[in-house]
Design a protein around this motif. Structure first.
Motif, PDB file in Angstrom:
ATOM      1  N   GLN A   8      38.992  40.984  20.945  1.00  0.00           N
ATOM      2  CA  GLN A   8      38.879  39.472  20.640  1.00  0.00           C
ATOM      3  C   GLN A   8      37.294  39.358  19.490  1.00  0.00           C
ATOM      4  N   ASP A  95      30.454  27.774  27.039  1.00  0.00           N
ATOM      5  CA  ASP A  95      31.850  26.387  26.810  1.00  0.00           C
ATOM      6  C   ASP A  95      32.913  26.435  25.989  1.00  0.00           C
ATOM      7  N   VAL A  98      35.220  29.990  25.661  1.00  0.00           N
ATOM      8  CA  VAL A  98      36.777  29.931  26.333  1.00  0.00           C
ATOM      9  C   VAL A  98      36.807  28.669  26.225  1.00  0.00           C
ATOM     10  N   ASP A  99      37.260  27.641  25.798  1.00  0.00           N
ATOM     11  CA  ASP A  99      37.799  27.187  25.326  1.00  0.00           C
ATOM     12  C   ASP A  99      38.432  27.126  24.223  1.00  0.00           C
ATOM     13  N   PHE A 101      39.005  30.206  23.739  1.00  0.00           N
ATOM     14  CA  PHE A 101      39.803  31.427  23.997  1.00  0.00           C
ATOM     15  C   PHE A 101      41.268  30.781  24.996  1.00  0.00           C
ATOM     16  N   TYR A 102      41.302  29.941  25.455  1.00  0.00           N
ATOM     17  CA  TYR A 102      41.901  29.028  26.528  1.00  0.00           C
ATOM     18  C   TYR A 102      42.769  27.990  25.676  1.00  0.00           C
ATOM     19  N   GLY A 103      42.448  27.800  24.927  1.00  0.00           N
ATOM     20  CA  GLY A 103      43.231  26.832  23.612  1.00  0.00           C
ATOM     21  C   GLY A 103      44.297  27.274  23.269  1.00  0.00           C
ATOM     22  N   LYS A 104      44.048  28.252  23.025  1.00  0.00           N
ATOM     23  CA  LYS A 104      44.810  29.199  21.917  1.00  0.00           C
ATOM     24  C   LYS A 104      46.003  30.424  23.470  1.00  0.00           C
ATOM     25  N   GLN A 105      45.941  29.744  24.106  1.00  0.00           N
ATOM     26  CA  GLN A 105      46.121  31.117  25.456  1.00  0.00           C
ATOM     27  C   GLN A 105      45.783  32.636  25.483  1.00  0.00           C
ATOM     28  N   MET A 107      43.717  34.843  26.622  1.00  0.00           N
ATOM     29  CA  MET A 107      43.341  35.666  28.375  1.00  0.00           C
ATOM     30  C   MET A 107      41.683  36.238  27.754  1.00  0.00           C
TER      31      MET A 107
END
Length: 173
Positions: A8, A95, A98-99, A101-105, A107
């Protein structure tokens, strides 16, 4: 490429500018393309120019229907407080990471190494820290006060024109 190999990565682009954006629409298009990449853009306005036109950068994500990737900071407002400048400059980064990585699912991977110690803000230490103080000449030129502290290595980074050609055109993912 990094995702395919189980890595990542996330990049932060720091732009120092002594003037305001001249083509607002083209800037919005470039930021919208960049918003799908693992990237945050920190823009620091230095010098005596009027940066009021740059405020749209902080709100561009709402107007352009994109992920928030931009933080604009006017250096003169924090000239005498390095800690406040650092805090303001980096405020949105956690933020934004996090936005993305979470937006691309995606983890988070488990840490390879780490420490459970608290992170804290240190005072400036002239023996350990790099001094990036700037001076503004009468003709409006902006220079590092101590030019030995930083340099542009064209062999490593290439020319700015080459970078801009890649970043403003169609994105390549």
């Amino acid at each position: 490429r990094d995702q395919a190999t189980g890595k990542q990565s996330y990049s932060i682009l720091l732009i120092l500018t002594d003037g305001a954006v001249t083509d607002v629409d083209q800037t919005k298009v470039a930021l919208k393309y960049a918003s799908s990449a693992p990237l945050s853009v920190v823009i620091v306005g230095v010098g005596t120019d009027d940066f009021s036109k740059m405020k749209f950068l902080d709100d561009c994500h709402q107007q352009c229907d994109m992920r928030d990737i931009v933080q604009f900071v006017e250096f003169s407002k924090f000239r005498d407080d390095r800690q406040a400048l650092t805090r303001e400059t980096l405020e949105k980064i956690p933020d934004q990471v996090v936005d993305f990585f979470y937006g691309k699912q995606i983890m988070p991977l488990p840490p390879i190494y780490g420490s459970k110690s608290d992170v804290f803000e240190e005072d400036y230490n002239s023996d350990q820290d790099i001094d990036l103080s700037i001076s503004i000449s009468e003709d409006g030129g902006i220079r590092l006060t101590d030019t030995h502290q930083a340099m542009w290595n064209a062999q490593s980074y290439g020319s700015a024109a080459k970078f801009l050609q890649r970043s403003v055109g169609s994105p390549s993912y």
